[in-house]
Design an enzyme around this catalytic site. Structure first.
Site, PDB file in Angstrom:
ATOM      1  N   ARG A   1     -46.059  38.111  83.981  1.00 14.42           N
ATOM      2  CA  ARG A   1     -46.211  38.827  82.701  1.00 14.42           C
ATOM      3  C   ARG A   1     -47.648  38.950  82.235  1.00 14.42           C
ATOM      4  NH1 ARG A   1     -41.537  35.507  79.751  1.00 14.42           N
ATOM      5  NH2 ARG A   1     -39.730  36.527  80.703  1.00 14.42           N
TER       6      ARG A   1
ATOM      7  N   CYS B   1     -37.423  36.678  75.933  1.00 15.24           N
ATOM      8  CA  CYS B   1     -36.366  37.140  75.027  1.00 15.24           C
ATOM      9  C   CYS B   1     -36.775  37.055  73.549  1.00 15.24           C
ATOM     10  CB  CYS B   1     -35.089  36.354  75.278  1.00 15.24           C
ATOM     11  SG  CYS B   1     -35.361  34.603  75.517  1.00 15.24           S
TER      12      CYS B   1
ATOM     13  N   HIS C   1     -30.539  35.008  69.828  1.00 17.07           N
ATOM     14  CA  HIS C   1     -31.651  34.288  69.212  1.00 17.07           C
ATOM     15  C   HIS C   1     -31.873  34.859  67.817  1.00 17.07           C
ATOM     16  CE1 HIS C   1     -32.281  32.392  72.924  1.00 17.07           C
ATOM     17  NE2 HIS C   1     -33.418  32.933  73.316  1.00 17.07           N
TER      18      HIS C   1
END
Ligand code: A2P
Length: 333
Positions: free
Chosen positions: A95, A124, A237
């Site tokens: 990433r 996420c 979440h």
């Protein structure tokens, strides 16, 4: 498109199958890979039984590889898969590499241009936060952001969900609660520890939210502090967010922005007990945003709450949306 899913038996892998189905992704072939333990398992897809294969050590026969089998596996194999396929990697392995695009399709689809067959899917917690933060940033310019998270067991994969269910049963039976995936028993507890602690006292999960938000928003100076907490929910979440903006902001003006933001569902009617929650956000593609109010602490400040299905927008949905961008790009060529 020929598509391969690596990690097809995992929590995200299962969602990838369901999202490809729900979005009617244009597939000519779907190959499923997992560890040798799962070889020959059968999985239902579009009314057919597909066979899971043990992951070979070679390039895969696919145009697109959706990888969700952990960072170390991706680190080892993604360069091999990328020889023949475009890899959309759900792990954190690539990433932060400058030539690997990190994409949330509603925010920075342009970053896909010039990719080198390797595209990263964000963490996420970051993806869910940015669905609300980015449109507000465009309208009012975020300067400082403080986030506290309420992250579900499924963030730790299928074994995390199983450990929470099993731990809840053990607790209710009056037995000691066993734990392996989490640092402590999660049932009837909250754990302010996700991923490894860093030298600065933050966890890696918390730092990922800063690093990735800066890259996706293309705002290298953005100031953000996160406290990431595991809570005993199964999926979704939730995050409490405080933002100080450069420009004046009001809850009404913010609601107007969020009401038309793609991928966002405004759930903000406290009088009717309507606000974002894991139970209502489960299975939804959109991220719920609500509890919007003027900050009592910061000038031009806003507080709000978000809840997003992290197996979907935080993982599988976002990956499939990136694959859809690739399909469009191929069709244009
Ligand atoms: P398996 O089910 O055969 O162990 P989760 O994040 O829910 O734990 O899922 C992880 C996914 O990654 C599963 O599909 C798992 O397959 C897969 N996986 C784990 N290790 C390997 C490996 N060495 N090779 C291929 N797939 C793997």
């Amino acid at each position: 498109m020929k598509v391969a899913i690596v990690g097809a038996t995992g929590a995200v892998g299962q969602e990838l199958l369901s999202v490809l189905e729900r979005r009617n992704f244009p597939l000519t072939e779907l190959r499923l890979y997992a560890s040798a333990r799962s070889a020959d398992k059968r999985v239902r897809f579009r009314g057919q039984e597909l066979r899971v294969e043990a992951l070979p050590k070679t390039p895969l026969p696919a145009d697109i590889v959706l990888a969700s089998a952990g960072g170390s596996l991706s680190k080892q194999y993604a360069p091999i898969w990328a020889q023949q396929s475009v890899v959309i990697d759900n792990s954190s392995a690539f990433r932060y590499e400058p030539d690997v695009p990190l994409i949330v399709p509603e925010i920075n689809p342009h970053a896909l241009r010039g990719h080198k067959n390797l595209i990263a899917n964000p963490n996420c917690t970051t993806a869910i936060l940015l669905m609300a933060l980015y449109p507000l940033h465009k309208a009012f310019r975020a300067r400082r952001v403080i986030v506290s998270t309420y992250q579900s067991a499924s963030g730790a994969g299928a074994s995390g969900m199983e450990e929470l269910l099993q731990g809840t049963r053990q607790f209710l039976a009056g037995h000691p609660v066993e734990h392996k995936t989490f640092a402590h028993p999660l049932a009837f507890n909250v754990i302010p520890h996700i991923d490894a602690f860093q030298d600065n006292g933050y966890t890696k999960e918390e730092m990922k939210v800063l690093w990735e938000s800066r890259k996706i928003m293309e705002e290298p100076q953005l100031q953000l502090s996160c406290t990431a907490v595991r809570v005993p929910t199964l999926r979704v979440h939730a995050e409490a967010v405080t933002v100080e903006f450069e420009h004046p902001v009001s809850p009404e003006a913010a609601r107007e922005v969020l009401a038309t933001a793609p991928g966002v569902e405004l759930v903000d009617d406290p009088g009717q007990k309507r606000y974002p929650m894991p139970l209502s956000a489960t299975g939804k593609f959109n991220v719920e945003v609500g509890r919007l109010r003027q900050s009592l602490v910061f000038d031009n400040g806003l507080d709000f709450f978000v809840a997003g299905d992290q197996l979907l927008k935080g993982a599988a949905l976002n990956a499939v949306q990136i694959a859809e961008l690739l399909v469009r790009e191929t069709a244009r060529r």
